[in-house]
Design a protein around this motif. Sequence first.
Motif, PDB file in Angstrom:
ATOM      1  N   ALA A  92       0.823  -1.190   0.046  1.00  0.00           N
ATOM      2  CA  ALA A  92      -0.029   0.273   0.083  1.00  0.00           C
ATOM      3  C   ALA A  92       0.667   1.227  -0.052  1.00  0.00           C
ATOM      4  CB  ALA A  92      -1.052   0.005   1.304  1.00  0.00           C
ATOM      5  N   ALA A  93       1.902   0.969   0.773  1.00  0.00           N
ATOM      6  CA  ALA A  93       2.875   2.413   0.917  1.00  0.00           C
ATOM      7  C   ALA A  93       3.496   2.435  -0.569  1.00  0.00           C
ATOM      8  CB  ALA A  93       3.852   2.290   1.805  1.00  0.00           C
ATOM      9  N   ALA A  94       4.112   1.220  -1.079  1.00  0.00           N
ATOM     10  CA  ALA A  94       4.552   1.485  -2.520  1.00  0.00           C
ATOM     11  C   ALA A  94       3.665   2.012  -3.498  1.00  0.00           C
ATOM     12  CB  ALA A  94       4.922  -0.066  -2.749  1.00  0.00           C
ATOM     13  N   VAL A  95       2.539   1.797  -3.497  1.00  0.00           N
ATOM     14  CA  VAL A  95       1.316   2.442  -4.510  1.00  0.00           C
ATOM     15  C   VAL A  95       1.556   3.801  -4.288  1.00  0.00           C
ATOM     16  CG1 VAL A  95      -1.016   2.820  -4.802  1.00  0.00           C
ATOM     17  CG2 VAL A  95      -0.408   0.453  -4.483  1.00  0.00           C
ATOM     18  N   MET A  96       1.567   4.405  -3.164  1.00  0.00           N
ATOM     19  CA  MET A  96       1.428   5.939  -2.950  1.00  0.00           C
ATOM     20  C   MET A  96       3.046   6.531  -3.463  1.00  0.00           C
ATOM     21  SD  MET A  96      -0.232   6.365   0.777  1.00  0.00           S
ATOM     22  CE  MET A  96      -0.296   8.257   0.575  1.00  0.00           C
ATOM     23  N   LEU A  97       4.211   5.647  -3.068  1.00  0.00           N
ATOM     24  CA  LEU A  97       5.446   6.066  -3.500  1.00  0.00           C
ATOM     25  C   LEU A  97       5.517   6.128  -5.050  1.00  0.00           C
ATOM     26  CD1 LEU A  97       7.695   4.299  -1.017  1.00  0.00           C
ATOM     27  CD2 LEU A  97       7.567   6.592  -1.244  1.00  0.00           C
ATOM     28  N   ILE A  98       4.950   4.859  -5.704  1.00  0.00           N
ATOM     29  CA  ILE A  98       5.235   5.003  -7.280  1.00  0.00           C
ATOM     30  C   ILE A  98       4.309   6.036  -7.828  1.00  0.00           C
ATOM     31  CG2 ILE A  98       4.304   3.617  -9.251  1.00  0.00           C
ATOM     32  CD1 ILE A  98       5.201   1.119  -7.464  1.00  0.00           C
ATOM     33  N   THR A  99       3.132   6.117  -7.373  1.00  0.00           N
ATOM     34  CA  THR A  99       2.367   7.284  -7.937  1.00  0.00           C
ATOM     35  C   THR A  99       3.112   8.827  -7.829  1.00  0.00           C
ATOM     36  OG1 THR A  99       0.332   6.133  -7.055  1.00  0.00           O
ATOM     37  CG2 THR A  99      -0.177   8.426  -8.045  1.00  0.00           C
ATOM     38  N   ALA A 100       3.441   9.034  -6.438  1.00  0.00           N
ATOM     39  CA  ALA A 100       4.193  10.280  -6.304  1.00  0.00           C
ATOM     40  C   ALA A 100       5.221  10.321  -7.011  1.00  0.00           C
ATOM     41  CB  ALA A 100       4.184  10.425  -4.692  1.00  0.00           C
ATOM     42  N   PHE A 101       6.284   9.612  -7.307  1.00  0.00           N
ATOM     43  CA  PHE A 101       7.268   9.541  -8.001  1.00  0.00           C
ATOM     44  C   PHE A 101       7.020   9.995  -9.376  1.00  0.00           C
ATOM     45  CE2 PHE A 101      10.480   7.471 -10.992  1.00  0.00           C
ATOM     46  CZ  PHE A 101      11.353   8.259 -10.631  1.00  0.00           C
ATOM     47  N   LEU A 102       6.076   9.099 -10.275  1.00  0.00           N
ATOM     48  CA  LEU A 102       5.667   9.512 -11.368  1.00  0.00           C
ATOM     49  C   LEU A 102       5.049  10.587 -11.554  1.00  0.00           C
ATOM     50  CD1 LEU A 102       4.781   5.872 -12.795  1.00  0.00           C
ATOM     51  CD2 LEU A 102       6.845   6.938 -13.147  1.00  0.00           C
ATOM     52  N   ALA A 103       4.194  11.031 -10.865  1.00  0.00           N
ATOM     53  CA  ALA A 103       3.542  12.158 -10.627  1.00  0.00           C
ATOM     54  C   ALA A 103       4.669  13.494 -10.752  1.00  0.00           C
ATOM     55  CB  ALA A 103       2.491  12.630  -9.566  1.00  0.00           C
ATOM     56  N   CYS A 104       5.723  13.432 -10.175  1.00  0.00           N
ATOM     57  CA  CYS A 104       6.757  14.416 -10.104  1.00  0.00           C
ATOM     58  C   CYS A 104       7.546  14.344 -11.363  1.00  0.00           C
ATOM     59  CB  CYS A 104       7.720  14.205  -8.519  1.00  0.00           C
ATOM     60  SG  CYS A 104       6.635  14.432  -7.223  1.00  0.00           S
ATOM     61  N   PHE A 105       7.739  13.091 -11.671  1.00  0.00           N
ATOM     62  CA  PHE A 105       8.601  12.931 -12.530  1.00  0.00           C
ATOM     63  C   PHE A 105       8.025  13.433 -13.877  1.00  0.00           C
ATOM     64  CE2 PHE A 105      10.691  10.963 -16.507  1.00  0.00           C
ATOM     65  CZ  PHE A 105      12.323  10.846 -16.037  1.00  0.00           C
ATOM     66  N   THR A 106       6.756  13.279 -14.311  1.00  0.00           N
ATOM     67  CA  THR A 106       6.026  13.918 -15.398  1.00  0.00           C
ATOM     68  C   THR A 106       5.870  15.420 -15.587  1.00  0.00           C
ATOM     69  OG1 THR A 106       4.177  13.332 -16.724  1.00  0.00           O
ATOM     70  CG2 THR A 106       3.553  13.762 -14.553  1.00  0.00           C
ATOM     71  N   GLU A 107       6.110  15.991 -14.366  1.00  0.00           N
ATOM     72  CA  GLU A 107       6.092  17.456 -14.295  1.00  0.00           C
ATOM     73  C   GLU A 107       7.182  18.035 -15.198  1.00  0.00           C
ATOM     74  OE1 GLU A 107       4.064  19.408 -12.742  1.00  0.00           O
ATOM     75  OE2 GLU A 107       3.382  18.091 -11.065  1.00  0.00           O
ATOM     76  N   MET A 130       0.767  -1.075 -11.407  1.00  0.00           N
ATOM     77  CA  MET A 130       1.070  -0.467 -13.025  1.00  0.00           C
ATOM     78  C   MET A 130      -0.277   0.391 -13.200  1.00  0.00           C
ATOM     79  SD  MET A 130       1.735  -4.051 -15.296  1.00  0.00           S
ATOM     80  CE  MET A 130       2.022  -3.338 -16.638  1.00  0.00           C
ATOM     81  N   ILE A 131      -1.561   0.200 -12.630  1.00  0.00           N
ATOM     82  CA  ILE A 131      -2.496   1.158 -12.570  1.00  0.00           C
ATOM     83  C   ILE A 131      -2.390   2.206 -12.016  1.00  0.00           C
ATOM     84  CG2 ILE A 131      -4.922   1.385 -12.062  1.00  0.00           C
ATOM     85  CD1 ILE A 131      -5.508  -1.315 -12.613  1.00  0.00           C
ATOM     86  N   PRO A 132      -2.056   2.471 -10.733  1.00  0.00           N
ATOM     87  CA  PRO A 132      -1.652   3.812 -10.288  1.00  0.00           C
ATOM     88  C   PRO A 132      -0.518   4.344 -10.806  1.00  0.00           C
ATOM     89  CG  PRO A 132      -1.112   2.115  -8.632  1.00  0.00           C
ATOM     90  CD  PRO A 132      -1.714   1.395  -9.699  1.00  0.00           C
ATOM     91  N   ALA A 133       0.459   3.760 -11.695  1.00  0.00           N
ATOM     92  CA  ALA A 133       1.644   4.517 -12.074  1.00  0.00           C
ATOM     93  C   ALA A 133       0.826   5.148 -13.318  1.00  0.00           C
ATOM     94  CB  ALA A 133       2.674   3.443 -12.524  1.00  0.00           C
ATOM     95  N   THR A 134       0.126   4.455 -14.065  1.00  0.00           N
ATOM     96  CA  THR A 134      -0.378   4.883 -15.309  1.00  0.00           C
ATOM     97  C   THR A 134      -1.188   6.256 -14.987  1.00  0.00           C
ATOM     98  OG1 THR A 134      -0.390   2.629 -16.375  1.00  0.00           O
ATOM     99  CG2 THR A 134      -1.985   4.609 -17.313  1.00  0.00           C
ATOM    100  N   VAL A 135      -2.092   6.078 -13.888  1.00  0.00           N
ATOM    101  CA  VAL A 135      -3.001   7.181 -13.426  1.00  0.00           C
ATOM    102  C   VAL A 135      -2.132   8.372 -13.272  1.00  0.00           C
ATOM    103  CG1 VAL A 135      -4.725   7.973 -12.093  1.00  0.00           C
ATOM    104  CG2 VAL A 135      -4.803   5.959 -13.024  1.00  0.00           C
ATOM    105  N   GLY A 136      -1.166   8.030 -12.397  1.00  0.00           N
ATOM    106  CA  GLY A 136      -0.243   9.183 -11.789  1.00  0.00           C
ATOM    107  C   GLY A 136       0.624   9.973 -12.900  1.00  0.00           C
ATOM    108  N   CYS A 137       0.771   9.370 -14.135  1.00  0.00           N
ATOM    109  CA  CYS A 137       1.437   9.999 -15.106  1.00  0.00           C
ATOM    110  C   CYS A 137       0.444  11.176 -15.637  1.00  0.00           C
ATOM    111  CB  CYS A 137       1.845   9.102 -16.261  1.00  0.00           C
ATOM    112  SG  CYS A 137       3.434   8.324 -15.727  1.00  0.00           S
ATOM    113  N   SER A 138      -0.714  11.268 -15.161  1.00  0.00           N
ATOM    114  CA  SER A 138      -1.695  12.271 -15.867  1.00  0.00           C
ATOM    115  C   SER A 138      -1.628  13.491 -14.897  1.00  0.00           C
ATOM    116  CB  SER A 138      -3.029  11.708 -16.230  1.00  0.00           C
ATOM    117  OG  SER A 138      -2.909  10.686 -17.449  1.00  0.00           O
TER     118      SER A 138
END
Length: 606
Positions: free
Chosen positions: A467-482, A512-520
């Motif tokens: 569950a924590a990994a999901v948040m970390l992955i989403t946060a990392f990709l949301a920052c990278f895609t900036e 994979m799903i939260p990573a995909t959504v986080g990129c947007s």
Amino acid sequence: MKISVVSKKLWSVHKQLVLLLTPLVFLPLLFALPEKEGKCLYVVVLMAMFWCTEALPLAVTAMLPVCLFPTLGILPSKKVCPQYFLETNFLFLSGLIMASSIEEWGLHRRIALKVLSIVGVQPAWLILGMMMTSSFLSMWLSNTATTAMMLPIANAILESLFGDLETLKKKCKSADDPEGDIINGQSTVKLHSLPSVPSEKQILSIDGTDGMEQSDPRTSEEIQAESQYQMKVWKGFLICIPYAASIGGTATLTGTAPNLILIGQLKSYFPDCDLINFGSWFAFAFPLMLLFLFLGWIWIAFLYGGLNTRLCFKRNDRRAQAEARAKALIQEDYRKLGPLNFAEGAISFFFILFAVLLFTRDPKFVTGWSVFFKKGYVSDAVTGVIIVSILFFFPSQKPSLSWWFDPKASNTPYVPLLSWKKAQDSVPWNIILLLGGGFAMARACEESGLASWIGGHLQPLAEVPPAAAVMLITAFLACFTEFASNTATIIIFLPVIAELAIHISVNPLYFMIPATVGCSYAFMLPVSTPPNSIAFASGHLMVKDMVKTGFVMNILGILSVSLAMNTWGMAMFDLSAYPEWAHPINKSAVATDVHLSAVQSLNATL
């Protein structure tokens, strides 16, 4: 030569320097890793650098696998080239063609004005209406097209509410500013006046007769405070549109490119995984979109002055008069559109049919209509192409039987709902190539063993709770895609995330799903997405406005995705258990590790 001069010269050729130096700087990768993995990683790093810096056009970088993978011995061209037009690309293409037909006949404009006339004209409700409309349209249109269409509508409404923007900016200045034209504590500046001549950029018309200038008896301090409030609302209007467009694009598979890349890479890595299609994705992502949209509206309306007691209590004051004019403006422009014509009605029908057929083909929670065909033969791509093909021959004018028997009737050329020229001009073909480049990269990472090698080195992350990994992955990709294209970001990281999930025995979809959504979820910078750039280019927003608003939006997005994955997402995709469809890949990876261990042990014994 001065340092500033040298730095300017270097910046003017920085793209050429990136093109020349990147292949040399990362050349050691070819020798530091096993041969095939090292070569694949070298190409991936080159493409990542070129995508992030845009040293080459994105589409040109996406075509590099066609020349580099075969020449370096990573993947033969007969396996690389087909990746550029998989069925996923046809689904995306059909969505783009449907969007171009909607734009051709102005149906999106009718939808926007109707929603705005329903929600009301108080700032908070109008911001909500703007966000709802933008998110709904971007589910089907591109986020960029939605933003470009909605911003002129927002500006016209704002000018009817608050008057000319330049005049409003002057009123926001200090009271002792000579431009304020203050006389004896009274101001003669005019409030809520409509511009006599509309801007050329405005699509909506503004009736200047309703905005006769009136003398304002208030003190300069009162006018300044009111003007500053109005400027805050104006910024809230402009900033909510690109944000809502980015959120809305996540709700459908065709709404944004990362969603389709997820499907393509799932089919490449896990051929037996059939859990994600248009219907199942919509059932998961649409509630997530609504949740995030509501939280985003609360934050933006709070930050920019839309949430106040006026939402509950009606008042008869200057703001109420301005709101009445804005409401009249919206209703008048909707009236000018006239009744729904035959072409708009036909497009509406095919648009609804397009969505319903995609949703009901195989929604997983009920039996879909695909059972009437041979299993595995009809996909979302087939459905989409069937519907959009009809647009190229269905008439845009109501057919008349009497025309055949009337010799005096004009023989006007037959006009279908959509011409190929219009579709050709509207479809961003570079995105099609970008998708293909991503699929080719993923295939090479899989077959070369690079993804498995990287996943093995991420084993320490197994100690982190999923569950924590999901948040970390989403946060990392949301920052990278900036700082990078969301499409390029998901192409680079999705194979690694899939291998990480396999190595720690977690359902790959859970990561994979939260990573995909986080990129947007790129909200903090003007360069993060084209919609952000369009809103920023209006000249009324500052970078600090986007950073302040976008930082909290990113946090809300990460929390929303985490909640969705651990509640209805967990139940829909059975994320609590490691799936059977992921075992073949996992077994091959384990077998490879066992084989390597056996060889090493044998060498040690000898």
